[in-house]
Scaffold this active site. Structure first.
Site, PDB file in Angstrom:
ATOM      1  N   LYS A  53      -3.199   0.213  22.925  1.00  0.00           N
ATOM      2  CA  LYS A  53      -2.239   0.601  21.879  1.00  0.00           C
ATOM      3  C   LYS A  53      -1.750   2.030  22.116  1.00  0.00           C
ATOM      4  CE  LYS A  53      -4.254  -2.624  18.580  1.00  0.00           C
ATOM      5  NZ  LYS A  53      -5.077  -2.875  17.373  1.00  0.00           N
ATOM      6  N   GLN A  97      -8.892   0.346  13.423  1.00  0.00           N
ATOM      7  CA  GLN A  97      -9.269  -0.804  14.256  1.00  0.00           C
ATOM      8  C   GLN A  97     -10.412  -1.576  13.597  1.00  0.00           C
ATOM      9  OE1 GLN A  97      -7.560  -1.774  16.939  1.00  0.00           O
ATOM     10  NE2 GLN A  97      -8.899  -3.502  17.344  1.00  0.00           N
ATOM     11  N   ASP A 120      -0.263  -2.366  10.476  1.00  0.00           N
ATOM     12  CA  ASP A 120      -0.924  -3.633  10.807  1.00  0.00           C
ATOM     13  C   ASP A 120      -0.489  -4.752   9.859  1.00  0.00           C
ATOM     14  OD1 ASP A 120      -2.681  -3.848  12.998  1.00  0.00           O
ATOM     15  OD2 ASP A 120      -4.117  -2.497  12.038  1.00  0.00           O
TER      16      ASP A 120
HETATM   17  N1  GUN Z   1      -8.911  -6.124  15.496  1.00  0.00           N
HETATM   18  C1  GUN Z   1      -8.473  -7.237  16.130  1.00  0.00           C
HETATM   19  N2  GUN Z   1      -7.135  -7.347  16.003  1.00  0.00           N
HETATM   20  C2  GUN Z   1      -6.725  -6.273  15.294  1.00  0.00           C
HETATM   21  C3  GUN Z   1      -5.444  -5.823  14.856  1.00  0.00           C
HETATM   22  O1  GUN Z   1      -4.406  -6.441  15.083  1.00  0.00           O
HETATM   23  N3  GUN Z   1      -5.444  -4.655  14.155  1.00  0.00           N
HETATM   24  C4  GUN Z   1      -6.578  -3.972  13.865  1.00  0.00           C
HETATM   25  N4  GUN Z   1      -6.463  -2.863  13.141  1.00  0.00           N
HETATM   26  N5  GUN Z   1      -7.769  -4.363  14.248  1.00  0.00           N
HETATM   27  C5  GUN Z   1      -7.846  -5.514  14.961  1.00  0.00           C
END
Ligand code: GUN
Length: 281
Positions: A53, A97, A120
């Protein structure tokens, strides 16, 4: 007949290039877009996701602020950090996350994020806006699936769409989005009876159950579009999806591979949400 293989990697690159151009044009007037990324603990998969990311941010021209906190960080400390990031005018998006360590309540942390910075799309306000068709942030994987189909000229209106999986992150929001695209939607899960027969009715089959190569050609109607959200390891440790690709590619009309299918789209849509949060500011 062999299916068209949908190139998610290429489409994600196109989107990131469009966003990069947009940011370049806005940055002198509005300052740099900024995403705060919060990672708690030592989960290796989470570390890889977060690294990818941050690399995407760098490519698009988004500044990323990294908060990598030790496993022992308390819930109060995480909440205090989220409050601080909510208040900061120079932070446009906040990503915590998941999963968080067991002693921290994921839902409480998500609910603490300002919905206007919730890139998100996990905050209940954004989930609610999606279900009533109002503008807001949509979670990145389902948003990426819709974008993938639009850019591949796949017609959704009036089509029979079957989804396997009912998670909050993929199954439920993709159902809402497919309804918005005027598809007829069936959501199936582990207790659905005659699953393969239900799936065989689908013009568009979206699979998000987290079981390696679960969907075989017995689930797929001739010419159907198959979207594979899974990321698993097969018996040889090789990356694979929830769909048995080799088996289904002969039957489907179009299919996403793993890797290079839905995965890169998730990150592209996160970038898109960050730019949207920044533009709205
Ligand atoms: N953990 C697995 N997928 C995601 C996601 O799309 N966003 C976040 N914040 N955590 C995750």
């Amino acid at each position: 007949m062999s299916a068209e293989i949908i190139n998610g990697k290429q489409i994600a690159e196109d989107i990131k290039n469009e966003l990069k151009d947009k940011v370049e044009h806005l940055v002198s007037a509005k300052g740099q877009p900024t995403l705060a990324v919060v990672l708690v603990g030592e989960d290796q998969a989470s570390k890889v996701y977060v690294r990818n990311k941050k690399l995407a941010c760098e490519y698009v021209g988004i500044r990323s602020l990294s908060y990598e906190l030790p496993e022992a960080t308390t819930q109060e400390e995480v909440l205090a950090l989220v409050h601080e990031l909510n208040e900061r005018d120079d932070v446009h998006g906040i990503l915590v996350q998941l999963p968080l360590p067991a002693h921290i309540d994921d839902d409480l942390v998500i609910m603490t994020i300002d919905p206007r910075k919730d890139v998100d799309g996990f905050h209940p306000i954004n989930v609610g806006n999606l279900s009533i068709g109002h503008d807001g942030f949509v979670s990145c994987t389902p948003a990426g699936i819709i974008e993938l189909m639009k850019r591949s000229q796949i017609e959704m209106s009036g089509k029979n769409c079957v989804i396997i999986g009912r998670s909050n992150i993929v199954g439920k929001p993709i159902a809402m989005l497919m309804l918005r695209e005027h598809a007829t939607v069936t959501v199936t899960h582990s207790r659905t009876k005659n699953l393969s027969q239900v799936c065989k009715q689908a013009d568009i089959l979206i699979v998000a159950i987290g079981r390696a190569k679960f969907v075989t050609k017995e689930f797929v109607k001739e010419g159907a579009v198959v979207i594979d959200v899974g990321i698993n390891r097969d018996e040889n440790g090789k990356l694979c999806g929830d769909v048995d690709f080799e088996d289904c590619v002969e039957v489907a009309g179009a299919i996403t591979p793993v890797p290079k299918g839905v995965g890169p789209m998730t990150i592209a849509m996160l970038m898109s949400n960050c730019v949207k949060a920044y533009e709205k500011k």
